[in-house]
Design a protein around this motif. Structure first.
Motif, PDB file in Angstrom:
ATOM      1  N   GLU A   1      -8.358  -4.626   2.525  1.00  0.00           N
ATOM      2  CA  GLU A   1      -8.313  -4.157   3.906  1.00  0.00           C
ATOM      3  C   GLU A   1      -9.253  -4.956   4.795  1.00  0.00           C
ATOM      4  O   GLU A   1      -8.947  -5.206   5.970  1.00  0.00           O
ATOM      5  CB  GLU A   1      -8.644  -2.668   3.982  1.00  0.00           C
ATOM      6  CG  GLU A   1      -8.292  -2.047   5.325  1.00  0.00           C
ATOM      7  CD  GLU A   1      -8.388  -0.540   5.303  1.00  0.00           C
ATOM      8  OE1 GLU A   1      -7.343   0.121   5.426  1.00  0.00           O
ATOM      9  OE2 GLU A   1      -9.521  -0.017   5.160  1.00  0.00           O
TER      10      GLU A   1
ATOM     11  N   TYR B   1      -3.706  -4.333  11.056  1.00  0.00           N
ATOM     12  CA  TYR B   1      -3.535  -5.269   9.959  1.00  0.00           C
ATOM     13  C   TYR B   1      -2.992  -6.562  10.557  1.00  0.00           C
ATOM     14  O   TYR B   1      -1.799  -6.744  10.748  1.00  0.00           O
ATOM     15  CB  TYR B   1      -2.582  -4.726   8.913  1.00  0.00           C
ATOM     16  CG  TYR B   1      -3.103  -3.536   8.121  1.00  0.00           C
ATOM     17  CD1 TYR B   1      -4.441  -3.148   8.176  1.00  0.00           C
ATOM     18  CD2 TYR B   1      -2.249  -2.808   7.306  1.00  0.00           C
ATOM     19  CE1 TYR B   1      -4.907  -2.073   7.455  1.00  0.00           C
ATOM     20  CE2 TYR B   1      -2.707  -1.729   6.566  1.00  0.00           C
ATOM     21  CZ  TYR B   1      -4.029  -1.362   6.638  1.00  0.00           C
ATOM     22  OH  TYR B   1      -4.481  -0.291   5.904  1.00  0.00           O
TER      23      TYR B   1
ATOM     24  N   THR C   1      -6.053  -0.080  -0.472  1.00  0.00           N
ATOM     25  CA  THR C   1      -6.783  -0.729   0.616  1.00  0.00           C
ATOM     26  C   THR C   1      -8.150  -1.215   0.158  1.00  0.00           C
ATOM     27  O   THR C   1      -8.663  -2.215   0.660  1.00  0.00           O
ATOM     28  CB  THR C   1      -6.950   0.226   1.805  1.00  0.00           C
ATOM     29  OG1 THR C   1      -7.607   1.422   1.360  1.00  0.00           O
ATOM     30  CG2 THR C   1      -5.599   0.588   2.406  1.00  0.00           C
TER      31      THR C   1
ATOM     32  N   VAL D   1       0.836  -1.200   0.000  1.00  0.00           N
ATOM     33  CA  VAL D   1       0.000   0.000   0.000  1.00  0.00           C
ATOM     34  C   VAL D   1       0.870   1.250   0.000  1.00  0.00           C
ATOM     35  O   VAL D   1       0.637   2.200  -0.765  1.00  0.00           O
ATOM     36  CB  VAL D   1      -0.952  -0.013   1.211  1.00  0.00           C
ATOM     37  CG1 VAL D   1      -1.641   1.342   1.371  1.00  0.00           C
ATOM     38  CG2 VAL D   1      -1.993  -1.116   1.061  1.00  0.00           C
TER      39      VAL D   1
END
Length: 333
Positions: free
Chosen positions: A104, A275, A84, A77
């Motif tokens: 995402e 994440y 995302t 990213v």
């Protein structure tokens, strides 16, 4: 290793004397046997303890692999290689509800996908393999995508842990990178951090001769796991030395995709998720962590970023390591 064999006792201790003295009673109380490695890092000072093992003993780290897949995503990213909100359907020809799921959502367990495949035949094979103490993760990428296509999303947008989702994310990153997941991980993470003994075997043929195997919680010998298409969710094998390097790089910001650590969403019970990484407030400290379990191994990595501290525990026994790691992490001088 025969499933009828019984695990040996906890191996002899080497390493830092003070760390051995602190950690050994905790390991024994958790019924850990055979081989264990412990790394404790605080403000650049690393101490280690090994029980029946060495710095280069290779363990299955299970779902701690997810944090590495998350690092690959965050790094991609930042580099502008993926967005995302890139959808799964824009990378793979996936049918059904999973088509619109975003990267995402996959990396944060908010996709609504089930934990693993919902296909009855695949589930039956996995159950039989587990009962026989064999590797249940044999699906290739084609089977993984078929499982995604058949999946029914439930409560999309809310947290629900999914090995299927993380596997799909890793395979999507590899497809975008024009390579296979193990090669992507080697190039974008292991190579950058000099994690030279970390590997991602996809099948039994990729395992080195004499690969270490482990023990179930009930004391049965387990086959080594090679997770094929599910490798991004749990397929890495690594050493304590390499994992200590990884932890140090996460703390000092040298790790690719270190933004993955930042908490972003509610994961229930006061917990946050970034994440892949989980974040809890414990005894006044912010603990960022992930654990892992395979058929015969356990792992835990915990970070106190405010105090530049980390603990890694790797074991070839299935056991709960979370409390031990966090207790060691939050000890005060």
């Amino acid at each position: 290793m025969s499933p009828a064999a019984r695990p040996p006792g906890l191996g002899p201790a080497t390493g830092d004397f003070a760390l051995v003295a602190r950690i050994e009673p905790l390991l024994r109380s958790a019924s850990l046997t055979d081989r264990v490695g412990v790394a404790h890092l605080r403000r650049g000072d690393l101490t280690v303890a090994h029980f029946g093992a060495q710095a280069n003993t290779v363990y299955e780290i299970g779902s701690v692999t997810k944090t590495m897949t998350a690092s690959l995503f965050a790094d991609a990213v930042t580099a502008g290689e993926i967005d995302t909100d890139t959808t799964l359907g824009s990378v793979f020809a996936v049918t059904g509800q999973a088509d619109a799921v975003t990267m995402e959502e996959l990396v944060s367990h908010r996709s609504g996908l089930p934990r693993v495949t919902g296909r009855r035949r695949d589930l039956a094979r996995a159950v039989v393999a587990a009962l026989r103490h064999r590797n249940p993760y044999v699906a290739d990428v084609r089977a993984l995508l078929a499982a995604a296509g058949d999946a029914k999303l439930v409560d999309r947008g809310t947290f629900s842990y999914s090995n299927l989702g993380m596997a799909l994310l890793g395979q999507a990153l590899a497809r975008r990178g024009g390579t296979e997941y193990p090669d992507l991980l080697d190039r974008r993470l292991f190579g950058r951090l000099s994690m030279s003994r970390s590997t991602t075997p996809l099948t039994a043929r990729d395992q080195p001769p004499g690969a270490l195997t482990g023990w179930s919680a009930s004391g049965h010998g387990e086959e080594a796991w090679s997770m094929n298409a599910y490798a991004p969710a749990g397929g890495v094998r690594s050493t304590l030395d390499d994992m200590a390097r990884y932890a140090a790089a996460l703390l000092d910001g040298a790790a690719p995709g270190v933004d993955a650590l930042e908490p972003r969403w509610d994961a229930g019970d006061g917990r946050r998720v970034g994440y892949a990484w989980f974040v809890d407030r414990i005894d006044g400290a912010t603990v960022t962590w992930h654990n892992g379990t395979t058929g015969g191994f356990s792992s835990m990595i915990a970070l106190d970023r405010d105090r530049a501290a980390a603990v890694v525990i790797l074991a070839n026994t299935v056991a709960m390591l979370d409390e031990i790691a966090i207790r060691l992490l939050l000890e005060r001088d």
